[in-house]
Design a protein around this motif. Structure first.
Motif, short mmCIF file in Angstrom:
data_model
loop_
_atom_site.label_atom_id
_atom_site.label_comp_id
_atom_site.label_asym_id
_atom_site.label_seq_id
_atom_site.Cartn_x
_atom_site.Cartn_y
_atom_site.Cartn_z
N ASP A 31 0.87 -1.18 0.00
CA ASP A 31 0.00 0.00 0.00
C ASP A 31 0.90 1.22 0.00
OD1 ASP A 31 -2.43 -1.42 0.03
OD2 ASP A 31 -2.21 -1.77 2.18
N ARG A 33 1.39 5.32 -0.27
CA ARG A 33 0.81 6.65 -0.14
C ARG A 33 1.91 7.66 -0.41
NH1 ARG A 33 -0.95 8.16 5.34
NH2 ARG A 33 0.10 10.14 5.26
N THR A 35 2.64 11.83 -0.50
CA THR A 35 2.09 13.13 -0.10
C THR A 35 3.20 14.17 -0.12
OG1 THR A 35 0.72 14.22 1.57
CG2 THR A 35 2.42 12.72 2.38
N ASN A 41 -2.09 15.11 -0.33
CA ASN A 41 -2.07 13.71 -0.74
C ASN A 41 -2.06 13.60 -2.26
OD1 ASN A 41 -1.97 11.04 0.12
ND2 ASN A 41 -4.17 10.75 -0.18
N ALA A 43 -1.32 10.43 -3.93
CA ALA A 43 -1.84 9.11 -4.31
C ALA A 43 -1.89 8.22 -3.10
CB ALA A 43 -0.95 8.47 -5.37
N ASP A 44 -2.85 7.31 -3.11
CA ASP A 44 -3.00 6.29 -2.09
C ASP A 44 -3.46 5.05 -2.84
OD1 ASP A 44 -3.24 4.89 0.24
OD2 ASP A 44 -4.64 6.28 1.20
N ARG A 46 -2.84 0.67 -4.07
CA ARG A 46 -2.26 -0.67 -3.90
C ARG A 46 -1.37 -0.87 -5.12
NH1 ARG A 46 -3.26 -5.77 -1.41
NH2 ARG A 46 -3.45 -4.40 0.38
N GLU A 152 3.11 -1.05 4.30
CA GLU A 152 2.52 0.27 4.06
C GLU A 152 3.68 1.21 3.81
OE1 GLU A 152 0.08 1.51 7.32
OE2 GLU A 152 -1.21 -0.25 7.17
N LEU A 154 5.15 4.92 2.71
CA LEU A 154 4.82 6.34 2.69
C LEU A 154 6.01 7.10 2.13
CD1 LEU A 154 3.10 8.82 3.50
CD2 LEU A 154 4.21 8.70 5.74
N TYR A 156 6.90 11.08 1.39
CA TYR A 156 6.42 12.46 1.42
C TYR A 156 7.56 13.44 1.32
CZ TYR A 156 7.14 12.53 6.57
OH TYR A 156 7.66 12.46 7.82
N GLU A 167 5.51 11.91 11.29
CA GLU A 167 4.34 11.40 10.59
C GLU A 167 3.10 11.65 11.43
OE1 GLU A 167 2.67 7.13 8.91
OE2 GLU A 167 4.68 7.27 9.71
#
Length: 177
Positions: A31, A33, A35, A41, A43-44, A46, A152, A154, A156, A167
């Motif tokens: 997953d 994400r 940002t 944001n 994109a989020d 799979r 997950e 992330l 950013y 975060e």
């Protein structure tokens, strides 16, 4: 049991074990994400990180240190031989319009041994992207962080002074009005 039957049983057993073993060449789901401090944001999704892919750096001035002498990113391609955090970002950037373009730099590759994520999305200026897996900062470059699946991720972009390395986490009921 005859010798032929024993050999046949051994061969069949070996094939069953081989078929049941996880494939080293399979992609893994994560997953992802992405940002930005300025754009929010992006994109989020799979994303399936491929077992093998090739990423390409841009050719031009270094995106992190514009002071002379300016280092250069080469525009070279680099093969990824396992599913990595970078391959997940790269592949997502190939299909998600909100992430295009993904710009990678190898200007510091000889110093750090890893590629750098310079830019994700046209509205996001080049700069430092902070990367986390399962809420933990990566201790290696994204191209060296092998994924097993289910992470997950992330990514950013932080302000240029690197002050936003925390975060934000929100805990709430699964469903709420």
């Amino acid at each position: 049991m005859s010798k032929i039957q024993k050999r046949l049983t051994g061969v069949v057993g070996g094939l069953v074990l081989l078929a049941a073993a996880p494939s080293a060449s399979a992609s893994v789901p994560v997953d992802l994400r992405v940002t930005s401090d300025a754009e929010g944001n992006l994109a989020d999704v799979r994303q399936y990180a491929p077992a093998t892919t090739t990423v390409k750096t841009y050719a031009g001035d270094d995106c992190f240190d514009p002071t002379p002498p300016i280092k250069q990113s080469s525009g070279a391609s680099y093969p990824m031989s396992s599913p990595t955090a970078l391959s997940a970002i790269w592949e997502a950037g190939q299909v998600e319009p909100s992430l295009q373009p993904v710009r990678l730099s190898d200007a510091d590759f000889t110093s750090f041994g890893a590629l750098s994520v310079c830019q994700i999305n046209t509205k996001t200026p080049p700069g430092f992207f902070f990367l986390k897996s399962n809420h933990q900062a990566l201790s290696v470059g994204a191209d060296l962080f092998t994924l097993v699946g289910g992470e997950e991720l992330l990514a950013y972009r932080t302000p240029s002074d690197f002050s936003a390395d925390e975060e934000l986490e929100l805990t709430a009921p699964t469903r709420t009005a």
